[in-house]
Design a protein around this motif. Sequence first.
Motif, short mmCIF file in Angstrom:
data_model
loop_
_atom_site.label_atom_id
_atom_site.label_comp_id
_atom_site.label_asym_id
_atom_site.label_seq_id
_atom_site.Cartn_x
_atom_site.Cartn_y
_atom_site.Cartn_z
N ILE A 150 17.52 13.69 -11.40
CA ILE A 150 18.51 13.68 -10.64
C ILE A 150 17.78 12.19 -9.04
CG2 ILE A 150 19.38 14.90 -8.06
CD1 ILE A 150 20.04 16.98 -10.85
N ALA A 151 18.05 11.86 -8.65
CA ALA A 151 17.46 11.10 -7.48
C ALA A 151 17.83 11.44 -6.36
CB ALA A 151 16.90 9.32 -7.39
N LYS A 152 19.08 11.02 -5.91
CA LYS A 152 20.66 11.12 -4.86
C LYS A 152 21.40 11.78 -4.81
CE LYS A 152 22.68 7.48 -6.67
NZ LYS A 152 21.58 6.85 -8.02
N PRO A 153 21.52 11.98 -4.04
CA PRO A 153 22.82 13.40 -4.29
C PRO A 153 24.00 13.41 -5.13
CG PRO A 153 22.40 12.74 -1.48
CD PRO A 153 21.73 11.90 -1.96
N ALA A 154 24.50 11.93 -4.86
CA ALA A 154 25.33 11.24 -6.42
C ALA A 154 25.43 12.53 -7.68
CB ALA A 154 26.26 10.12 -6.29
N ASP A 155 23.68 11.95 -7.60
CA ASP A 155 23.23 12.43 -8.92
C ASP A 155 23.63 13.58 -9.65
OD1 ASP A 155 22.56 9.78 -9.38
OD2 ASP A 155 20.68 10.38 -8.43
N LEU A 156 24.41 14.59 -8.50
CA LEU A 156 23.99 16.09 -8.55
C LEU A 156 25.54 16.33 -9.66
CD1 LEU A 156 23.02 17.21 -4.90
CD2 LEU A 156 21.49 17.58 -7.67
N THR A 157 26.31 15.20 -8.94
CA THR A 157 27.72 15.43 -9.90
C THR A 157 27.98 15.57 -11.17
OG1 THR A 157 28.33 13.60 -8.07
CG2 THR A 157 30.49 14.17 -10.10
N GLY A 158 28.72 17.18 -11.53
CA GLY A 158 28.38 17.59 -12.91
C GLY A 158 27.50 18.25 -13.53
N LYS A 159 25.81 18.40 -12.53
CA LYS A 159 25.42 18.64 -12.80
C LYS A 159 25.30 20.54 -12.21
CE LYS A 159 22.30 15.79 -14.10
NZ LYS A 159 23.50 14.55 -14.15
N LYS A 160 24.31 21.11 -13.23
CA LYS A 160 23.62 22.70 -13.04
C LYS A 160 23.82 23.27 -11.94
CE LYS A 160 24.36 25.87 -16.74
NZ LYS A 160 23.49 25.88 -18.00
N LEU A 161 23.82 23.82 -10.96
CA LEU A 161 23.14 24.27 -9.75
C LEU A 161 22.67 25.46 -10.02
CD1 LEU A 161 24.21 21.15 -9.00
CD2 LEU A 161 23.93 21.76 -6.99
N GLY A 162 21.39 26.14 -8.95
CA GLY A 162 20.99 27.38 -8.84
C GLY A 162 21.01 27.63 -7.92
N ALA A 163 21.28 28.84 -7.77
CA ALA A 163 20.62 29.94 -6.56
C ALA A 163 21.24 31.05 -6.38
CB ALA A 163 20.90 28.71 -4.61
N PRO A 164 20.34 32.07 -5.30
CA PRO A 164 21.48 33.20 -5.06
C PRO A 164 22.49 32.62 -4.27
CG PRO A 164 18.69 33.25 -4.51
CD PRO A 164 19.20 31.48 -5.29
N VAL A 165 23.19 33.93 -4.44
CA VAL A 165 24.47 33.75 -3.86
C VAL A 165 24.86 34.00 -2.47
CG1 VAL A 165 26.08 34.39 -5.44
CG2 VAL A 165 25.38 35.86 -4.28
N PHE A 166 24.16 34.00 -2.12
CA PHE A 166 23.88 34.93 -0.09
C PHE A 166 23.36 33.08 0.00
CE2 PHE A 166 20.35 37.06 -2.07
CZ PHE A 166 19.27 36.78 -1.77
N ASP A 167 22.00 32.05 -0.69
CA ASP A 167 21.60 31.33 0.14
C ASP A 167 22.21 29.86 0.76
OD1 ASP A 167 19.17 29.42 -0.80
OD2 ASP A 167 20.57 28.22 -1.18
N ALA A 168 21.36 30.37 1.73
CA ALA A 168 22.16 29.13 2.36
C ALA A 168 22.43 27.59 2.71
CB ALA A 168 20.85 28.93 4.13
N GLY A 169 21.12 27.09 1.72
CA GLY A 169 21.56 25.86 0.83
C GLY A 169 23.51 26.33 0.31
N ARG A 170 23.21 27.02 -0.45
CA ARG A 170 24.62 27.20 -1.73
C ARG A 170 25.89 27.58 -0.91
NH1 ARG A 170 25.04 31.30 -6.80
NH2 ARG A 170 27.39 31.22 -6.87
N ARG A 171 25.83 27.86 0.03
CA ARG A 171 26.53 28.44 1.35
C ARG A 171 26.99 27.36 2.02
NH1 ARG A 171 28.00 32.88 2.82
NH2 ARG A 171 29.75 31.96 2.79
N ALA A 172 25.99 26.36 2.50
CA ALA A 172 26.88 24.92 3.23
C ALA A 172 26.72 24.14 2.22
CB ALA A 172 25.26 25.22 4.67
#
Length: 344
Positions: free
Chosen positions: A128-150
């Motif tokens: 992963i080097a750029k945002p487009a590389d995130l497609t199809g990937k598994k992301l993790g964060a607490p459900v209330f995380d500001a980055g996850r919410r946004a």
Amino acid sequence: MTTTRRLIALSAVASACLVATSAFAQAATPVRFQLDWRFEGPSAFFLLPVAKGYFKQAGLDVTVDAGNGSGGAVTRVASGSYDVGFADMAALMEFHANNPDAPNKPVAVMMVYNNTPASVMALKKSGIAKPADLTGKKLGAPVFDAGRRAFPIFAQANKVGTVQWTAMDPPLRETMLMRGDVDAITGFTFTSLLNLEARGAKASDVVVLQYPDYGVKLYGNAIIASPKFIKENPAALKAFLSAFAKGAKEVMADTKAAAVYVKQRDGIANEALEARRLQLAVDTVVASADARAEGFGQVNPGRLSLMASQVSDAFGTKTRVNPDTVWTSAFLPAKAELDVLPKK
């Protein structure tokens, strides 16, 4: 004058001093302050003016308590448990839009993190080097995380396709990334990056996609106050923000020295690590280019309105966020007092 008269006179003076001291103590307005998170580097912004007596000199008796997330800070100020707090602007907007009839909705009165600290972080070995590389990937964060919410705002701005989310408690986020349980995480840059280093990663091994660098100009944390406190103690709120600004200037001028006050409140804190965390926060979100352009503590009305619209859509709020009800600049210190950002 006889000895008896001298004693009576001295007693009268002592009594007068005692009354004056008592009156001064009673004049100090109590302010209960709720942080957004634990006592870490950035909390020095509030701990330093307490420790150095700046709040006390302003006639305030301020107590600062650690928190467990911006959402909690907003609800505690709304409930009246706290008078003033520190919370993510998106969390404040969400509360307003989901609780339109709440009688005591907090209001932001000073912007501190002019940019959201949210970012996506991955290990370089993931590819992963750029945002487009995130497609199809598994992301993790607490459900209330500001980055996850946004994240929907980030994804839309960068044409990121579907991703799979894994929820976890905050202490497990960086560990799960290091173990390979997830491909990337969201979190505050100055929190998760240093946590990854503590778990064996080198900074050069981590890809950091900071939201502001990729078209997401959300505001971050602001000082919030309850309408009840604003109505009953407007002068105290203004004094609080003035004392805070004075302390903020000192914090940013010497982050290593400021980290001492974090250590004083949390004896197990790593002072050197928290100094680095604080400096990273200053560099990325407090003294950012946007903060310098708009002025410390302030917001741009157009940018705030855009954020209100983005939060309404991304968070799926019950009602639309009204930017006019979540922010007021009425209690900000004078321009000279807000000239606190370190010189480039």
